[in-house]
Design a protein around this motif. Structure first.
Motif, PDB file in Angstrom:
ATOM      1  N   TRP A 189      47.719  44.276  31.192  1.00 22.03           N
ATOM      2  CA  TRP A 189      47.526  42.943  30.616  1.00 22.03           C
ATOM      3  C   TRP A 189      47.902  42.992  29.146  1.00 22.03           C
ATOM      4  N   THR A 190      48.996  42.337  28.790  1.00 22.49           N
ATOM      5  CA  THR A 190      49.492  42.344  27.417  1.00 22.49           C
ATOM      6  C   THR A 190      49.655  40.911  26.911  1.00 22.49           C
ATOM      7  N   ALA A 191      50.040  40.777  25.654  1.00 23.86           N
ATOM      8  CA  ALA A 191      50.295  39.446  25.092  1.00 23.86           C
ATOM      9  C   ALA A 191      51.431  38.741  25.830  1.00 23.86           C
ATOM     10  N   MET A 192      52.405  39.508  26.303  1.00 23.63           N
ATOM     11  CA  MET A 192      53.496  38.913  27.066  1.00 23.63           C
ATOM     12  C   MET A 192      52.971  38.299  28.366  1.00 23.63           C
ATOM     13  N   TYR A 193      52.014  38.980  28.987  1.00 28.44           N
ATOM     14  CA  TYR A 193      51.418  38.450  30.208  1.00 28.44           C
ATOM     15  C   TYR A 193      50.596  37.200  29.901  1.00 28.44           C
ATOM     16  N   ASP A 194      49.918  37.195  28.772  1.00 29.05           N
ATOM     17  CA  ASP A 194      49.194  35.983  28.351  1.00 29.05           C
ATOM     18  C   ASP A 194      50.149  34.803  28.208  1.00 29.05           C
ATOM     19  N   ALA A 195      51.328  35.072  27.645  1.00 27.49           N
ATOM     20  CA  ALA A 195      52.321  34.004  27.482  1.00 27.49           C
ATOM     21  C   ALA A 195      52.801  33.499  28.839  1.00 27.49           C
ATOM     22  N   THR A 196      52.974  34.416  29.780  1.00 28.16           N
ATOM     23  CA  THR A 196      53.383  34.026  31.130  1.00 28.16           C
ATOM     24  C   THR A 196      52.317  33.157  31.790  1.00 28.16           C
ATOM     25  N   ARG A 197      51.067  33.550  31.632  1.00 27.13           N
ATOM     26  CA  ARG A 197      49.964  32.765  32.202  1.00 27.13           C
ATOM     27  C   ARG A 197      49.895  31.385  31.566  1.00 27.13           C
ATOM     28  N   GLY A 198      50.218  31.330  30.267  1.00 25.93           N
ATOM     29  CA  GLY A 198      50.158  30.063  29.560  1.00 25.93           C
ATOM     30  C   GLY A 198      51.190  29.060  30.045  1.00 25.93           C
ATOM     31  N   ARG A 199      52.230  29.539  30.713  1.00 26.78           N
ATOM     32  CA  ARG A 199      53.254  28.635  31.229  1.00 26.78           C
ATOM     33  C   ARG A 199      52.936  28.109  32.627  1.00 26.78           C
ATOM     34  N   LEU A 200      51.867  28.604  33.227  1.00 24.18           N
ATOM     35  CA  LEU A 200      51.487  28.178  34.572  1.00 24.18           C
ATOM     36  C   LEU A 200      50.579  26.956  34.519  1.00 24.18           C
ATOM     37  N   SER A 201      50.728  26.086  35.499  1.00 24.13           N
ATOM     38  CA  SER A 201      49.820  24.952  35.631  1.00 24.13           C
ATOM     39  C   SER A 201      48.470  25.462  36.129  1.00 24.13           C
ATOM     40  N   PRO A 202      47.411  24.663  36.006  1.00 25.62           N
ATOM     41  CA  PRO A 202      46.098  25.107  36.506  1.00 25.62           C
ATOM     42  C   PRO A 202      46.142  25.546  37.964  1.00 25.62           C
ATOM     43  N   ASP A 203      46.833  24.798  38.812  1.00 23.06           N
ATOM     44  CA  ASP A 203      46.919  25.167  40.229  1.00 23.06           C
ATOM     45  C   ASP A 203      47.713  26.461  40.411  1.00 23.06           C
ATOM     46  N   GLU A 204      48.803  26.588  39.657  1.00 24.03           N
ATOM     47  CA  GLU A 204      49.600  27.803  39.747  1.00 24.03           C
ATOM     48  C   GLU A 204      48.801  29.012  39.270  1.00 24.03           C
ATOM     49  N   LEU A 205      47.984  28.831  38.253  1.00 25.04           N
ATOM     50  CA  LEU A 205      47.180  29.932  37.728  1.00 25.04           C
ATOM     51  C   LEU A 205      46.144  30.382  38.757  1.00 25.04           C
ATOM     52  N   VAL A 206      45.530  29.436  39.435  1.00 24.30           N
ATOM     53  CA  VAL A 206      44.559  29.776  40.481  1.00 24.30           C
ATOM     54  C   VAL A 206      45.249  30.578  41.582  1.00 24.30           C
ATOM     55  N   ALA A 207      46.422  30.112  42.013  1.00 26.66           N
ATOM     56  CA  ALA A 207      47.162  30.810  43.058  1.00 26.66           C
ATOM     57  C   ALA A 207      47.596  32.198  42.596  1.00 26.66           C
ATOM     58  N   HIS A 208      48.026  32.286  41.339  1.00 26.30           N
ATOM     59  CA  HIS A 208      48.459  33.571  40.789  1.00 26.30           C
ATOM     60  C   HIS A 208      47.300  34.561  40.761  1.00 26.30           C
ATOM     61  N   ASP A 209      46.150  34.127  40.278  1.00 23.11           N
ATOM     62  CA  ASP A 209      45.005  35.026  40.194  1.00 23.11           C
ATOM     63  C   ASP A 209      44.527  35.461  41.580  1.00 23.11           C
ATOM     64  N   ALA A 210      44.638  34.579  42.554  1.00 23.29           N
ATOM     65  CA  ALA A 210      44.268  34.942  43.921  1.00 23.29           C
ATOM     66  C   ALA A 210      45.228  35.999  44.462  1.00 23.29           C
TER      67      ALA A 210
END
Length: 259
Positions: A189-210
């Motif tokens: 988990w790096t700052a680059m990954y934080d930036a990637t997460r920041g580009r995801l919509s709330p629904d996409e983030l939920v799916a990604h974390d799952a």
């Protein structure tokens, strides 16, 4: 794990896993030379590492791994400052997500140039110094993408596959000089990954974390570079890893194991 007096070059040290390694190896007593194109950020990481009061010391040198003369000069300067060289952690690289059918030659050349050709240049630059030292350690950064492929980043996958093949070939060729050459495949988990997460919509983030929860047996999320990655790098450039070479070590909570 003893690193006191070890002299280590780290590429990509301005950010991410490599920045963690700069701080951690200095704390462990190593002399570290960080090389990156990002001068301000790289110098700040080095200043922070030195100010933390560790037993080691870091210096910063500006160079790009795709600039052969410039990178060789930076390595030579770093070795002169440190008084020799015991190892290289080559973490510099770039990632790009783009479908295979949309790739153009510039995409391919940039990613392959930095990741694959840059690894060749970095390894070649340290070779004469490690040979003169009577041996040493090289740790190249690969990726699970190079092992199993990443559909959304085929050129990145190809570049990391090239790093794996290069690492195995070098391990055999340079063993006669006492040089070990290994690769790591991190999932941190790096700052680059934080930036990637920041580009995801709330629904996409939920799916990604799952998806991540299913893919990573240990904890269901990416690792912490300071806790999970830097100690591994410290081991691989230390005396305890003298009889390990040509290996690829996934540091990913078991992700590659499950595929």
């Amino acid at each position: 794990m003893e690193l006191t007096g070890k002299r280590i070059i780290i590429t990509g040290g301005a950010s991410g896993i490599a920045a963690s390694a700069v701080r951690g190896l200095v704390a462990g007593g190593a002399r570290v030379a960080s090389i990156d194109v990002a001068t301000d950020a790289g110098a700040q990481v080095v200043a922070t590492a030195n100010a933390a009061g560790g037993a080691g010391l870091a210096t910063f040198h500006t160079a790009s791994v795709v600039d052969r003369p410039g990178f060789f000069a930076a390595v030579d300067a770093a070795v002169q400052v440190m008084g020799g060289l015991d190892g290289l952690i080559h973490a510099a690289g770039v990632q790009q997500y783009k479908p295979a059918e949309d790739l153009d030659d510039d995409d391919w050349d940039r990613v392959m140039g930095i990741n694959a050709r840059g690894t060749m240049i970095a390894n070649q630059a340290v070779f004469p110094h490690l040979k003169a030292n009577g041996g040493g350690r090289i740790v190249n950064f690969a990726s699970a993408a190079g092992l199993v492929g990443l559909p959304g980043a085929p050129h990145y996958s190809a570049s990391k596959g090239a790093v794996l093949g290069w690492t195995r070939a070098l391990a055999q060729a340079w063993a006669q000089h006492g040089i070990t050459v290994n690769a790591v495949a991190p999932a941190m988990w790096t700052a680059m990954y934080d930036a990637t997460r920041g580009r995801l919509s709330p629904d996409e983030l939920v799916a990604h974390d799952a998806m991540m929860a299913r893919a990573i047996p240990l904890g269901g999320r990416l690792g912490d570079p300071d806790i999970d990655m830097t100690p591994v790098l410290a081991f691989l450039v230390g005396d305890g890893a003298r009889f390990i070479t040509g290996q690829t070590l996934p540091v990913d909570g078991g992700t590659a194991m499950t595929r």
